[in-house]
Design a protein around this motif. Structure first.
Motif, PDB file in Angstrom:
ATOM      1  N   PRO A  90       0.819  -1.218   0.000  1.00 39.86           N
ATOM      2  CA  PRO A  90       0.000   0.000   0.000  1.00 39.86           C
ATOM      3  C   PRO A  90       0.856   1.272   0.000  1.00 39.86           C
ATOM      4  O   PRO A  90       0.535   2.242  -0.691  1.00 39.86           O
ATOM      5  CB  PRO A  90      -0.822  -0.135   1.284  1.00 39.86           C
ATOM      6  CG  PRO A  90      -0.960  -1.607   1.472  1.00 39.86           C
ATOM      7  CD  PRO A  90       0.375  -2.171   1.035  1.00 39.86           C
ATOM      8  N   ALA A  91       1.957   1.270   0.738  1.00 39.29           N
ATOM      9  CA  ALA A  91       2.816   2.464   0.801  1.00 39.29           C
ATOM     10  C   ALA A  91       3.506   2.727  -0.539  1.00 39.29           C
ATOM     11  O   ALA A  91       3.503   3.864  -1.017  1.00 39.29           O
ATOM     12  CB  ALA A  91       3.862   2.315   1.907  1.00 39.29           C
ATOM     13  N   THR A  92       4.077   1.689  -1.157  1.00 39.40           N
ATOM     14  CA  THR A  92       4.766   1.926  -2.425  1.00 39.40           C
ATOM     15  C   THR A  92       3.782   2.304  -3.529  1.00 39.40           C
ATOM     16  O   THR A  92       4.088   3.140  -4.375  1.00 39.40           O
ATOM     17  CB  THR A  92       5.628   0.722  -2.854  1.00 39.40           C
ATOM     18  OG1 THR A  92       4.821  -0.454  -2.931  1.00 39.40           O
ATOM     19  CG2 THR A  92       6.784   0.509  -1.885  1.00 39.40           C
ATOM     20  N   SER A 133       7.109  16.708   0.466  1.00 38.17           N
ATOM     21  CA  SER A 133       5.672  16.762   0.132  1.00 38.17           C
ATOM     22  C   SER A 133       5.052  15.374   0.184  1.00 38.17           C
ATOM     23  O   SER A 133       3.930  15.202   0.675  1.00 38.17           O
ATOM     24  CB  SER A 133       5.457  17.376  -1.247  1.00 38.17           C
ATOM     25  OG  SER A 133       5.818  18.727  -1.243  1.00 38.17           O
ATOM     26  N   VAL A 134       5.777  14.384  -0.338  1.00 39.27           N
ATOM     27  CA  VAL A 134       5.284  13.001  -0.288  1.00 39.27           C
ATOM     28  C   VAL A 134       5.107  12.575   1.169  1.00 39.27           C
ATOM     29  O   VAL A 134       4.075  12.027   1.549  1.00 39.27           O
ATOM     30  CB  VAL A 134       6.243  12.037  -1.026  1.00 39.27           C
ATOM     31  CG1 VAL A 134       5.796  10.590  -0.851  1.00 39.27           C
ATOM     32  CG2 VAL A 134       6.333  12.393  -2.505  1.00 39.27           C
ATOM     33  N   ALA A 135       6.124  12.845   1.978  1.00 38.49           N
ATOM     34  CA  ALA A 135       6.084  12.456   3.393  1.00 38.49           C
ATOM     35  C   ALA A 135       4.922  13.130   4.110  1.00 38.49           C
ATOM     36  O   ALA A 135       4.194  12.484   4.875  1.00 38.49           O
ATOM     37  CB  ALA A 135       7.410  12.812   4.071  1.00 38.49           C
ATOM     38  N   THR A 136       4.720  14.405   3.856  1.00 43.92           N
ATOM     39  CA  THR A 136       3.626  15.140   4.499  1.00 43.92           C
ATOM     40  C   THR A 136       2.266  14.582   4.085  1.00 43.92           C
ATOM     41  O   THR A 136       1.412  14.307   4.936  1.00 43.92           O
ATOM     42  CB  THR A 136       3.713  16.638   4.160  1.00 43.92           C
ATOM     43  OG1 THR A 136       4.948  17.144   4.660  1.00 43.92           O
ATOM     44  CG2 THR A 136       2.556  17.416   4.764  1.00 43.92           C
ATOM     45  N   HIS A 191       7.302   9.389   8.062  1.00 45.10           N
ATOM     46  CA  HIS A 191       8.493  10.063   8.564  1.00 45.10           C
ATOM     47  C   HIS A 191       9.496  10.118   7.421  1.00 45.10           C
ATOM     48  O   HIS A 191       9.677   9.129   6.696  1.00 45.10           O
ATOM     49  CB  HIS A 191       9.087   9.318   9.757  1.00 45.10           C
ATOM     50  CG  HIS A 191       8.196   9.309  10.957  1.00 45.10           C
ATOM     51  ND1 HIS A 191       7.940  10.444  11.693  1.00 45.10           N
ATOM     52  CD2 HIS A 191       7.498   8.308  11.557  1.00 45.10           C
ATOM     53  CE1 HIS A 191       7.129  10.151  12.686  1.00 45.10           C
ATOM     54  NE2 HIS A 191       6.827   8.866  12.621  1.00 45.10           N
ATOM     55  N   LEU A 192      10.135  11.263   7.244  1.00 40.90           N
ATOM     56  CA  LEU A 192      11.050  11.452   6.120  1.00 40.90           C
ATOM     57  C   LEU A 192      12.139  10.372   6.051  1.00 40.90           C
ATOM     58  O   LEU A 192      12.413   9.871   4.954  1.00 40.90           O
ATOM     59  CB  LEU A 192      11.652  12.862   6.153  1.00 40.90           C
ATOM     60  CG  LEU A 192      12.265  13.357   4.855  1.00 40.90           C
ATOM     61  CD1 LEU A 192      11.332  13.203   3.669  1.00 40.90           C
ATOM     62  CD2 LEU A 192      12.683  14.809   4.997  1.00 40.90           C
ATOM     63  N   LYS A 230      14.187   5.735   2.885  1.00 41.75           N
ATOM     64  CA  LYS A 230      14.540   4.317   2.746  1.00 41.75           C
ATOM     65  C   LYS A 230      13.719   3.668   1.624  1.00 41.75           C
ATOM     66  O   LYS A 230      14.260   2.940   0.791  1.00 41.75           O
ATOM     67  CB  LYS A 230      14.304   3.594   4.073  1.00 41.75           C
ATOM     68  CG  LYS A 230      14.666   2.137   4.056  1.00 41.75           C
ATOM     69  CD  LYS A 230      14.419   1.490   5.405  1.00 41.75           C
ATOM     70  CE  LYS A 230      14.698   0.007   5.339  1.00 41.75           C
ATOM     71  NZ  LYS A 230      14.377  -0.670   6.588  1.00 41.75           N
ATOM     72  N   ILE A 231      12.424   3.948   1.597  1.00 45.68           N
ATOM     73  CA  ILE A 231      11.555   3.384   0.556  1.00 45.68           C
ATOM     74  C   ILE A 231      11.970   3.919  -0.816  1.00 45.68           C
ATOM     75  O   ILE A 231      12.047   3.163  -1.791  1.00 45.68           O
ATOM     76  CB  ILE A 231      10.069   3.694   0.845  1.00 45.68           C
ATOM     77  CG1 ILE A 231       9.614   2.990   2.122  1.00 45.68           C
ATOM     78  CG2 ILE A 231       9.185   3.269  -0.337  1.00 45.68           C
ATOM     79  CD1 ILE A 231       8.249   3.434   2.633  1.00 45.68           C
ATOM     80  N   LEU A 232      12.253   5.213  -0.900  1.00 38.64           N
ATOM     81  CA  LEU A 232      12.674   5.797  -2.178  1.00 38.64           C
ATOM     82  C   LEU A 232      13.973   5.165  -2.660  1.00 38.64           C
ATOM     83  O   LEU A 232      14.150   4.921  -3.861  1.00 38.64           O
ATOM     84  CB  LEU A 232      12.827   7.313  -2.063  1.00 38.64           C
ATOM     85  CG  LEU A 232      11.530   8.101  -1.945  1.00 38.64           C
ATOM     86  CD1 LEU A 232      11.835   9.577  -1.695  1.00 38.64           C
ATOM     87  CD2 LEU A 232      10.660   7.919  -3.179  1.00 38.64           C
TER      88      LEU A 232
END
Length: 151
Positions: free
Chosen positions: A47-49, A66-69, A74-75, A80-82
């Protein structure tokens, strides 16, 4: 879940909890996550990716903050995901031409193809998960959820 456990749960009084939106939303979220993993496992998406890649697809050049917000991540977790998505060849991070301190995220051609495949699965997944509702009720539910959404 064991049959005995399911039978015991059916005897529980959940009236007060069923009247609590947060509780009901959480249970629905878990149901949707289970369905998501079943549907999107073949694509290797979580779901997150999925949310991150969809956000990047629809907003090329978006900055990680912006993605994190927007996704309430948490940035450091997003970073880590990016990194994983970049290593898989799905996204590219590059310096902004406007603000050299900022990093922009875009999909690669491999990421664009993955999201095209994901989009083909999305409507049938949503219909299946919302099968107890009519089409009009589905639309109303989405409208109401968006009305209480923080963005």
């Amino acid at each position: 879940m064991a049959i005995a456990t399911m039978a015991a749960e059916k005897q529980l009084d959940l009236a007060a909890l069923r009247g609590t939106p947060g509780f009901v939303i959480r249970l629905i979220q878990l149901k949707f996550f289970d369905g998501f993993y079943d549907t999107f496992a073949e694509l290797g998406l979580t779901p997150a990716t999925y949310a991150i890649l969809m956000l990047v697809r629809d907003n090329p050049g978006i900055v990680p903050s912006s993605v994190a917000t927007l996704l309430r991540l948490h940035l450091p977790n997003l970073t880590k995901i990016l990194h994983q998505l970049e290593h898989a060849g799905l996204v590219k991070r590059s310096r902004s031409k406007i603000d050299r301190r900022a990093t922009e995220i875009t999909l690669t051609s491999k990421g664009e193809k993955l999201m095209r495949d994901a989009v083909r699965l999305t409507a049938p997944y949503n219909r299946r998960m919302l099968a107890p509702l009519s089409e009009a009720e589905r639309s109303t539910l989405i409208e109401l959820l968006n009305r209480v959404s923080p963005f």
